[in-house]
Design an enzyme around this catalytic site. Structure first.
Site, mmCIF file in Angstrom:
data_model
loop_
_atom_site.group_PDB
_atom_site.id
_atom_site.type_symbol
_atom_site.label_atom_id
_atom_site.label_comp_id
_atom_site.label_asym_id
_atom_site.label_seq_id
_atom_site.Cartn_x
_atom_site.Cartn_y
_atom_site.Cartn_z
ATOM 1 N NE ARG A 60 -4.040 -1.969 2.066
ATOM 2 C CZ ARG A 60 -3.987 -3.049 2.814
ATOM 3 N NH1 ARG A 60 -3.011 -3.175 3.696
ATOM 4 N NH2 ARG A 60 -4.883 -3.996 2.693
ATOM 5 C CE LYS A 98 0.585 14.058 -14.826
ATOM 6 N NZ LYS A 98 0.413 14.620 -16.184
ATOM 7 C CD GLU A 134 8.729 17.015 -22.026
ATOM 8 O OE1 GLU A 134 8.138 18.025 -21.595
ATOM 9 O OE2 GLU A 134 8.140 15.974 -22.369
ATOM 10 C CE LYS A 168 6.404 17.738 -13.750
ATOM 11 N NZ LYS A 168 6.503 16.551 -14.552
ATOM 12 C CD GLU A 219 -2.564 16.773 -16.126
ATOM 13 O OE1 GLU A 219 -1.418 16.356 -15.886
ATOM 14 O OE2 GLU A 219 -3.160 16.563 -17.172
ATOM 15 N NE ARG A 244 1.503 17.280 -12.940
ATOM 16 C CZ ARG A 244 2.087 16.457 -12.108
ATOM 17 N NH1 ARG A 244 1.721 16.456 -10.834
ATOM 18 N NH2 ARG A 244 3.031 15.636 -12.514
ATOM 19 C CG ASN A 284 -0.053 17.397 -20.264
ATOM 20 O OD1 ASN A 284 1.003 16.898 -19.876
ATOM 21 N ND2 ASN A 284 -1.197 17.206 -19.642
ATOM 22 C CG HIS A 314 3.048 16.515 -23.913
ATOM 23 N ND1 HIS A 314 3.800 17.662 -23.934
ATOM 24 C CD2 HIS A 314 3.780 15.600 -23.220
ATOM 25 C CE1 HIS A 314 4.942 17.448 -23.276
ATOM 26 N NE2 HIS A 314 4.955 16.204 -22.839
ATOM 27 C CG HIS A 338 -0.718 10.630 -26.795
ATOM 28 N ND1 HIS A 338 -1.803 10.539 -25.964
ATOM 29 C CD2 HIS A 338 -0.248 9.374 -26.939
ATOM 30 C CE1 HIS A 338 -1.973 9.276 -25.623
ATOM 31 N NE2 HIS A 338 -1.047 8.555 -26.186
ATOM 32 C CG HIS A 361 7.669 11.971 -24.929
ATOM 33 N ND1 HIS A 361 6.312 11.854 -25.107
ATOM 34 C CD2 HIS A 361 7.843 12.976 -24.034
ATOM 35 C CE1 HIS A 361 5.694 12.749 -24.346
ATOM 36 N NE2 HIS A 361 6.600 13.436 -23.678
HETATM 37 N N1 GLY Z 1 4.686 15.478 -17.685
HETATM 38 C C1 GLY Z 1 3.599 16.290 -17.336
HETATM 39 C C2 GLY Z 1 3.309 16.315 -15.887
HETATM 40 O O1 GLY Z 1 4.108 15.861 -15.092
HETATM 41 O O2 GLY Z 1 2.264 16.766 -15.496
#
Ligand code: GLY
Length: 363
Positions: A125, A147, A189, A233, A243, A247, A251, A254, A258, A271
């Site tokens: 957990r 993430k 990035e 960031k 997000e 946040r 992206n 992206h 994507h 990427h």
């Molecule tokens: N890579 C985008 C984020 O961490 O929200």
């Protein structure tokens, strides 16, 4: 905290990102510094290539500092970022007896970080983990912000959790062994941060002198761009950890990135290469909507290209684009949610982009 330590301020789980040349040679000392007890078992999740480069050195140093650690290698590549690999990590965790007091260290690029982070989020957990990213992309993006995920056959990152690391430790020297194409892809990035929030960074990247230093991997400039990227960031993540709002601006580029990764096959475009093209498309849509000046759009595209990144959209059919965007739930009633630039250093979220405004960039 010195200037190369960045706090990610969150309600209950704030942590520090440390950027230091040569840090990979003194992980044990770093663990001491951040207060990790010696009695905690450590599982280092990595891949064979990265282990060959840094694994032995790190294990020796941890042993010297009286830590008990073992390395478990997962297979490299997006196709292994899945439940089977996760299950292999759980098996290793069981074999070495990781308990609730144990620690996982993710040593590698974004795939290792995402899978190892999700293993840490779910084993017993949730146990603590530390990110030691070794690619530019994972240093400036995926290692920070919590993430974690694995892919599902139906889509990328569909199984995951927001689970913040205990610390992020970055050694820019590890970039010396990164293939040049991957380094450049990571620059996409960095450029993204310039466009979404940091005009000073954008202008720093534009200077030919700085570009030469960066592409020659001079430590001082690497530390500067990594530091600036992570500072942006950290601010955004601390405003919107899960997000629900702002946040999403991380992206930028992206959505179409994507689409390109998905339709051209992961691996055909890295990427960062795919999001470079995505940023170009976003910039073009913004120009058409008179959101920003054409000259800013050109500055963006020139900067992307000057780091050896692509801006040319590959041949992709319109209906395939829609299918992917629908899967991403980005299209609603023929309208799309999109991050568009308003000026260099400023973007906004738009919910009202008509299909016709972006489909024209495809076949
Ligand atoms: N890579 C985008 C984020 O961490 O929200």
């Amino acid at each position: 905290m010195n200037k190369n330590q960045i706090l990610v301020p969150l309600n209950n789980n704030s942590y520090e990102v440390t950027i230091k040349q040569g840090l990979v040679n003194s992980i044990g000392e770093e663990l001491n510094r951040i207060g990790i007890n010696k009695d905690r078992k450590i599982l280092i999740v990595s891949n064979q290539e990265i282990s060959n480069l840094f694994g032995e050195k790190i294990l020796r140093n941890l042993k010297k500092n009286n830590f008990y650690a073992e390395i478990f290698n997962i297979k490299a590549g997006e196709s292994y970022k899945n439940l089977a690999t996760l299950s292999d990590i759980y098996n290793a965790a069981f074999e070495i007896g990781l308990d609730r007091n144990s620690l996982i260290i993710a040593l590698g690029g974004g795939i290792v970080g995402d899978v190892a982070g999700f293993a840490a989020a779910t084993w017993l957990r949730g146990i603590e983990y530390i990110q030691i990213p070794t690619t530019l992309l994972s240093m400036v993006d995926s290692s920070v912000g919590g993430k974690t995920a694995v892919n599902h056959p139906k889509g990328k990152n569909l199984i995951g959790a927001f689970y913040q690391p205990k610390a992020v430790l970055i050694d820019p020297e590890t970039l010396a062994t990164l293939p040049s194409r991957e380094f450049k892809a990571g620059m996409a990035e960095v450029i993204k941060y310039g466009i979404i929030k940091d005009k000073v960074l954008f202008e720093y990247l534009e200077s030919e002198k700085n570009r030469n230093k960066i592409l020659n991997l001079e430590n001082e400039s690497l530390i500067q761009i990594i530091n600036n990227s992570i500072r942006t960031k950290a601010i955004i993540v601390s405003q919107d950890e899960k997000e629900n709002g702002v946040r999403a601006i991380l992206n930028y580029g992206h959505s179409f990135g994507h689409v390109i990764e998905n339709l051209c096959g992961y691996g055909e475009y890295l990427h960062g290469e795919a999001i470079s093209i995505g940023m170009k498309i976003a910039g073009d849509i913004a120009t058409e909507k008179n959101l920003w000046l054409k000259e800013d759009s050109l500055r963006q595209n020139n900067l992307i290209e000057s780091y050896g990144l692509p801006t040319q959209t590959p041949k992709i059919k319109k209906n395939e684009v829609i299918t992917i965007l629908m899967g991403d739930k980005k299209v609603r009633d023929g309208k799309m949610r999109f991050i568009l630039p308003k000026e260099i250093g400023k973007v906004d979220i738009f919910n009202d982009i008509e299909e016709s405004q972006f489909l024209k960039y495809f076949d």
